[in-house]
Design a protein around this motif. Structure first.
Motif, PDB file in Angstrom:
ATOM      1  N   PHE A  22       0.852  -1.182   0.000  1.00  0.00           N
ATOM      2  CA  PHE A  22       0.000   0.000   0.000  1.00  0.00           C
ATOM      3  C   PHE A  22       0.887   1.231   0.000  1.00  0.00           C
ATOM      4  O   PHE A  22       2.091   1.156   0.222  1.00  0.00           O
ATOM      5  CB  PHE A  22      -0.951   0.008   1.205  1.00  0.00           C
ATOM      6  N   TRP A  23       0.278   2.379  -0.269  1.00  0.00           N
ATOM      7  CA  TRP A  23       0.977   3.659  -0.306  1.00  0.00           C
ATOM      8  C   TRP A  23       0.612   4.472   0.933  1.00  0.00           C
ATOM      9  O   TRP A  23      -0.552   4.538   1.330  1.00  0.00           O
ATOM     10  CB  TRP A  23       0.567   4.453  -1.543  1.00  0.00           C
ATOM     11  N   ALA A  24       1.611   5.122   1.520  1.00  0.00           N
ATOM     12  CA  ALA A  24       1.406   6.043   2.638  1.00  0.00           C
ATOM     13  C   ALA A  24       1.854   7.429   2.215  1.00  0.00           C
ATOM     14  O   ALA A  24       2.936   7.592   1.654  1.00  0.00           O
ATOM     15  CB  ALA A  24       2.194   5.583   3.863  1.00  0.00           C
ATOM     16  N   VAL A  25       1.010   8.421   2.494  1.00  0.00           N
ATOM     17  CA  VAL A  25       1.264   9.796   2.062  1.00  0.00           C
ATOM     18  C   VAL A  25       1.122  10.722   3.265  1.00  0.00           C
ATOM     19  O   VAL A  25       0.105  10.705   3.960  1.00  0.00           O
ATOM     20  CB  VAL A  25       0.272  10.227   0.958  1.00  0.00           C
ATOM     21  N   SER A  26       2.148  11.522   3.507  1.00  0.00           N
ATOM     22  CA  SER A  26       2.114  12.539   4.556  1.00  0.00           C
ATOM     23  C   SER A  26       2.070  13.912   3.914  1.00  0.00           C
ATOM     24  O   SER A  26       2.907  14.234   3.066  1.00  0.00           O
ATOM     25  CB  SER A  26       3.357  12.430   5.454  1.00  0.00           C
ATOM     26  N   VAL A  27       1.092  14.744   4.324  1.00  0.00           N
ATOM     27  CA  VAL A  27       0.882  16.028   3.663  1.00  0.00           C
ATOM     28  C   VAL A  27       0.558  17.108   4.691  1.00  0.00           C
ATOM     29  O   VAL A  27      -0.055  16.834   5.725  1.00  0.00           O
ATOM     30  CB  VAL A  27      -0.254  15.911   2.608  1.00  0.00           C
ATOM     31  N   HIS A  28       0.984  18.334   4.389  1.00  0.00           N
ATOM     32  CA  HIS A  28       0.698  19.495   5.230  1.00  0.00           C
ATOM     33  C   HIS A  28       0.252  20.621   4.310  1.00  0.00           C
ATOM     34  O   HIS A  28       1.047  21.158   3.539  1.00  0.00           O
ATOM     35  CB  HIS A  28       1.955  19.900   6.009  1.00  0.00           C
ATOM     36  N   LEU A  29      -1.034  20.975   4.380  1.00  0.00           N
ATOM     37  CA  LEU A  29      -1.566  22.028   3.529  1.00  0.00           C
ATOM     38  C   LEU A  29      -1.405  23.392   4.193  1.00  0.00           C
ATOM     39  O   LEU A  29      -1.226  23.500   5.404  1.00  0.00           O
ATOM     40  CB  LEU A  29      -3.043  21.764   3.222  1.00  0.00           C
ATOM     41  N   GLY A  30      -1.506  24.433   3.378  1.00  0.00           N
ATOM     42  CA  GLY A  30      -1.249  25.788   3.847  1.00  0.00           C
ATOM     43  C   GLY A  30      -2.463  26.477   4.439  1.00  0.00           C
ATOM     44  O   GLY A  30      -3.557  25.914   4.553  1.00  0.00           O
ATOM     45  N   LEU A  31      -2.268  27.738   4.792  1.00  0.00           N
ATOM     46  CA  LEU A  31      -3.315  28.537   5.426  1.00  0.00           C
ATOM     47  C   LEU A  31      -4.197  29.266   4.425  1.00  0.00           C
ATOM     48  O   LEU A  31      -5.301  29.683   4.761  1.00  0.00           O
ATOM     49  CB  LEU A  31      -2.676  29.556   6.379  1.00  0.00           C
ATOM     50  N   ASP A  32      -3.731  29.436   3.200  1.00  0.00           N
ATOM     51  CA  ASP A  32      -4.485  30.151   2.177  1.00  0.00           C
ATOM     52  C   ASP A  32      -5.449  29.200   1.472  1.00  0.00           C
ATOM     53  O   ASP A  32      -5.048  28.142   0.970  1.00  0.00           O
ATOM     54  CB  ASP A  32      -3.522  30.772   1.166  1.00  0.00           C
TER      55      ASP A  32
END
Length: 241
Positions: free
Chosen positions: A114-124
Protein backbone atom coordinates in the motif's frame (compact mmCIF):
# COMPACT_ATOMS: atom_id res chain seq x y z
CA UNK A 1 1.89 -2.83 17.61
CA UNK A 2 -1.23 -3.80 15.71
CA UNK A 3 -2.18 -7.39 15.04
CA UNK A 4 -1.04 -9.35 12.00
CA UNK A 5 -4.25 -8.56 10.09
CA UNK A 6 -4.33 -4.87 10.92
CA UNK A 7 -2.26 -1.79 10.30
CA UNK A 8 -1.90 1.04 12.82
CA UNK A 9 -1.31 4.43 11.22
CA UNK A 10 -0.65 7.69 13.08
CA UNK A 11 -0.64 11.18 11.60
CA UNK A 12 1.20 13.76 13.68
CA UNK A 13 2.37 17.35 13.28
CA UNK A 14 5.37 17.44 15.65
CA UNK A 15 6.08 21.20 15.47
CA UNK A 16 9.72 20.71 14.50
CA UNK A 17 10.39 18.68 17.67
CA UNK A 18 10.59 21.98 19.55
CA UNK A 19 9.44 20.28 22.76
CA UNK A 20 12.33 17.83 22.39
CA UNK A 21 12.78 14.49 20.67
CA UNK A 22 12.18 12.57 23.90
CA UNK A 23 8.68 14.03 24.32
CA UNK A 24 7.61 12.94 20.85
CA UNK A 25 9.31 9.55 21.24
CA UNK A 26 7.25 8.93 24.38
CA UNK A 27 4.01 9.71 22.51
CA UNK A 28 4.94 7.44 19.61
CA UNK A 29 5.97 4.61 21.90
CA UNK A 30 2.62 4.89 23.68
CA UNK A 31 0.75 4.62 20.36
CA UNK A 32 3.07 1.99 18.76
CA UNK A 33 2.09 2.72 15.13
CA UNK A 34 3.23 0.60 12.21
CA UNK A 35 3.27 3.70 9.99
CA UNK A 36 3.90 7.26 11.17
CA UNK A 37 3.02 10.24 8.94
CA UNK A 38 4.80 13.35 10.22
CA UNK A 39 4.51 17.03 9.38
CA UNK A 40 6.72 19.96 10.46
CA UNK A 41 9.65 17.61 10.95
CA UNK A 42 12.25 20.26 11.75
CA UNK A 43 15.94 20.02 10.85
CA UNK A 44 16.96 16.94 8.92
CA UNK A 45 19.47 15.80 11.56
CA UNK A 46 16.77 15.99 14.27
CA UNK A 47 14.30 14.00 12.16
CA UNK A 48 16.91 11.30 11.55
CA UNK A 49 17.76 11.16 15.26
CA UNK A 50 14.07 10.72 16.03
CA UNK A 51 13.75 7.88 13.49
CA UNK A 52 16.67 6.11 15.15
CA UNK A 53 15.16 6.63 18.59
CA UNK A 54 11.84 5.01 17.65
CA UNK A 55 13.50 2.32 15.52
CA UNK A 56 11.59 3.10 12.33
CA UNK A 57 12.66 3.28 8.68
CA UNK A 58 12.46 6.82 7.29
CA UNK A 59 11.35 8.32 3.99
CA UNK A 60 12.14 12.04 4.01
CA UNK A 61 12.36 14.86 1.51
CA UNK A 62 15.39 14.73 -0.81
CA UNK A 63 18.15 17.34 -0.44
CA UNK A 64 17.29 20.62 -2.13
CA UNK A 65 20.06 23.18 -1.41
CA UNK A 66 18.50 25.98 -3.47
CA UNK A 67 14.97 25.75 -2.06
CA UNK A 68 13.34 25.58 1.33
CA UNK A 69 12.45 22.09 2.56
CA UNK A 70 8.98 20.57 2.50
CA UNK A 71 9.09 18.97 5.94
CA UNK A 72 6.85 15.91 5.61
CA UNK A 73 8.01 12.36 6.31
CA UNK A 74 6.84 8.73 6.41
CA UNK A 75 8.25 6.30 8.98
CA UNK A 76 7.66 2.53 8.99
CA UNK A 77 8.20 -0.12 11.65
CA UNK A 78 9.52 -3.62 10.89
CA UNK A 79 8.51 -6.17 9.73
CA UNK A 80 6.96 -3.80 7.19
CA UNK A 81 9.45 -1.94 5.02
CA UNK A 82 9.63 0.99 2.62
CA UNK A 83 9.91 -0.51 -0.87
CA UNK A 84 9.83 2.80 -2.75
CA UNK A 85 10.16 6.48 -1.87
CA UNK A 86 8.67 9.40 -3.77
CA UNK A 87 8.27 13.09 -3.04
CA UNK A 88 5.96 15.68 -4.52
CA UNK A 89 6.56 19.42 -4.25
CA UNK A 90 3.26 21.13 -5.03
CA UNK A 91 3.19 23.80 -7.71
CA UNK A 92 2.54 27.45 -6.88
CA UNK A 93 3.49 27.18 -3.21
CA UNK A 94 4.60 30.20 -1.28
CA UNK A 95 8.41 30.14 -1.65
CA UNK A 96 9.05 30.86 2.03
CA UNK A 97 6.78 27.96 3.11
CA UNK A 98 6.58 25.42 0.28
CA UNK A 99 4.07 22.60 0.46
CA UNK A 100 4.12 19.04 -0.79
CA UNK A 101 3.92 15.46 0.38
CA UNK A 102 6.16 12.51 1.23
CA UNK A 103 5.14 9.20 -0.31
CA UNK A 104 6.23 5.64 0.44
CA UNK A 105 5.17 2.28 -0.95
CA UNK A 106 5.13 -0.13 1.96
CA UNK A 107 5.45 -3.90 1.82
CA UNK A 108 4.70 -6.18 4.71
CA UNK A 109 4.50 -9.93 5.34
CA UNK A 110 1.14 -11.46 4.42
CA UNK A 111 -0.46 -8.22 3.26
CA UNK A 112 -0.74 -6.43 -0.06
CA UNK A 113 1.52 -3.41 -0.64
CA UNK A 114 0.00 0.00 0.00
CA UNK A 115 0.98 3.66 -0.31
CA UNK A 116 1.41 6.04 2.64
CA UNK A 117 1.26 9.80 2.06
CA UNK A 118 2.11 12.54 4.56
CA UNK A 119 0.88 16.03 3.66
CA UNK A 120 0.70 19.50 5.23
CA UNK A 121 -1.57 22.03 3.53
CA UNK A 122 -1.25 25.79 3.85
CA UNK A 123 -3.31 28.54 5.43
CA UNK A 124 -4.49 30.15 2.18
CA UNK A 125 -7.74 28.70 0.85
CA UNK A 126 -6.90 29.13 -2.82
CA UNK A 127 -3.54 27.44 -2.38
CA UNK A 128 -5.15 24.56 -0.46
CA UNK A 129 -7.64 23.99 -3.26
CA UNK A 130 -4.92 23.83 -5.91
CA UNK A 131 -2.80 21.50 -3.85
CA UNK A 132 -5.66 19.13 -3.06
CA UNK A 133 -6.31 18.78 -6.78
CA UNK A 134 -2.65 17.78 -7.19
CA UNK A 135 -2.98 15.39 -4.26
CA UNK A 136 -6.04 13.69 -5.75
CA UNK A 137 -4.33 13.35 -9.13
CA UNK A 138 -1.49 11.67 -7.27
CA UNK A 139 -3.95 9.25 -5.61
CA UNK A 140 -5.34 8.36 -9.05
CA UNK A 141 -1.81 7.51 -10.19
CA UNK A 142 -0.92 5.49 -7.09
CA UNK A 143 -4.02 3.41 -6.42
CA UNK A 144 -3.64 0.95 -9.33
CA UNK A 145 -0.54 -0.35 -7.49
CA UNK A 146 -2.24 -0.59 -4.08
CA UNK A 147 -4.50 1.18 -1.61
CA UNK A 148 -3.57 4.62 -0.27
CA UNK A 149 -3.60 6.10 3.22
CA UNK A 150 -3.16 9.85 3.64
CA UNK A 151 -2.42 11.59 6.91
CA UNK A 152 -1.81 15.24 7.48
CA UNK A 153 -2.36 18.63 8.97
CA UNK A 154 -4.84 20.16 6.51
CA UNK A 155 -5.33 23.39 8.48
CA UNK A 156 -9.10 23.05 8.05
CA UNK A 157 -11.94 21.42 9.98
CA UNK A 158 -13.98 18.42 8.74
CA UNK A 159 -16.70 20.63 7.22
CA UNK A 160 -14.26 22.30 4.80
CA UNK A 161 -14.43 21.77 1.06
CA UNK A 162 -10.95 20.25 0.75
CA UNK A 163 -11.79 17.60 3.36
CA UNK A 164 -14.96 16.74 1.44
CA UNK A 165 -12.98 16.56 -1.81
CA UNK A 166 -10.49 14.07 -0.40
CA UNK A 167 -13.26 12.15 1.37
CA UNK A 168 -15.18 11.74 -1.86
CA UNK A 169 -12.15 10.03 -3.40
CA UNK A 170 -11.05 8.06 -0.32
CA UNK A 171 -14.37 7.39 1.43
CA UNK A 172 -12.98 5.55 4.45
CA UNK A 173 -12.29 8.76 6.33
CA UNK A 174 -11.38 9.37 9.95
CA UNK A 175 -11.54 12.85 11.38
CA UNK A 176 -15.12 13.83 12.17
CA UNK A 177 -14.62 13.45 15.89
CA UNK A 178 -12.37 14.82 18.60
CA UNK A 179 -10.44 18.08 18.08
CA UNK A 180 -6.66 18.04 17.64
CA UNK A 181 -5.54 21.68 17.95
CA UNK A 182 -4.21 23.32 20.04
CA UNK A 183 -2.97 20.24 21.87
CA UNK A 184 -3.10 21.74 25.36
CA UNK A 185 -6.83 22.59 25.05
CA UNK A 186 -8.04 21.42 21.63
CA UNK A 187 -10.99 23.14 19.98
CA UNK A 188 -10.56 22.37 16.26
CA UNK A 189 -10.07 19.17 14.25
CA UNK A 190 -7.48 20.07 11.61
CA UNK A 191 -5.48 16.81 11.52
CA UNK A 192 -6.99 14.03 9.44
CA UNK A 193 -6.52 10.50 8.11
CA UNK A 194 -8.02 9.16 4.89
CA UNK A 195 -7.85 5.63 3.48
CA UNK A 196 -8.81 3.77 0.35
CA UNK A 197 -11.87 1.50 0.80
CA UNK A 198 -9.58 -1.55 0.76
CA UNK A 199 -8.12 -0.33 4.08
CA UNK A 200 -11.20 -0.67 6.29
CA UNK A 201 -11.23 1.51 9.41
CA UNK A 202 -11.57 -0.57 12.58
CA UNK A 203 -10.89 2.05 15.26
CA UNK A 204 -9.68 5.61 15.68
CA UNK A 205 -8.12 7.49 18.58
CA UNK A 206 -6.96 11.06 19.11
CA UNK A 207 -4.10 11.92 21.45
CA UNK A 208 -1.85 9.80 23.65
CA UNK A 209 -0.14 10.00 27.01
CA UNK A 210 1.98 13.16 27.10
CA UNK A 211 0.69 14.46 23.76
CA UNK A 212 -0.67 17.65 25.28
CA UNK A 213 2.83 19.07 25.69
CA UNK A 214 4.90 17.21 23.07
CA UNK A 215 3.55 19.36 20.19
CA UNK A 216 0.86 21.91 19.51
CA UNK A 217 -1.13 19.21 17.66
CA UNK A 218 -2.53 15.93 18.94
CA UNK A 219 -1.77 12.76 16.96
CA UNK A 220 -4.57 10.96 15.12
CA UNK A 221 -4.35 7.16 14.98
CA UNK A 222 -6.40 4.60 13.06
CA UNK A 223 -6.34 0.82 13.04
CA UNK A 224 -6.98 -0.37 9.49
CA UNK A 225 -7.76 -3.85 8.24
CA UNK A 226 -5.32 -4.70 5.45
CA UNK A 227 -6.07 -6.64 2.28
CA UNK A 228 -4.23 -9.95 2.07
CA UNK A 229 -1.32 -10.31 -0.29
CA UNK A 230 -2.03 -11.45 -3.84
CA UNK A 231 1.02 -13.35 -5.10
CA UNK A 232 -0.28 -13.06 -8.65
CA UNK A 233 -0.12 -9.25 -8.63
CA UNK A 234 3.00 -7.30 -9.53
CA UNK A 235 4.32 -4.18 -7.77
CA UNK A 236 2.66 -2.05 -10.46
CA UNK A 237 -0.76 -3.50 -9.68
CA UNK A 238 -1.00 -5.64 -12.82
CA UNK A 239 -1.68 -9.34 -12.76
CA UNK A 240 1.42 -11.41 -13.47
CA UNK A 241 1.17 -13.67 -16.48
Amino acid sequence: MSGSGTLRVTGYNVRGFRSGIDAVVAVVEDLAPDVLLLQETGPRRVLRAFARAVGMQLAEDPPSPLRRRVKDAVLVRAPSRIAERRFRRFRDSRPWYPRGCAIARIDGPGAAPFWAVSVHLGLDGGERGRHVRELLALVDALEPAGPVVIGGDLNVTPDARVVASIGARLPAVTGAGAPTYPASAPTARIDHLFASPALRVIAETVGAAGAGTASDHLPVTADLERPVDDPGRSATGDRRR
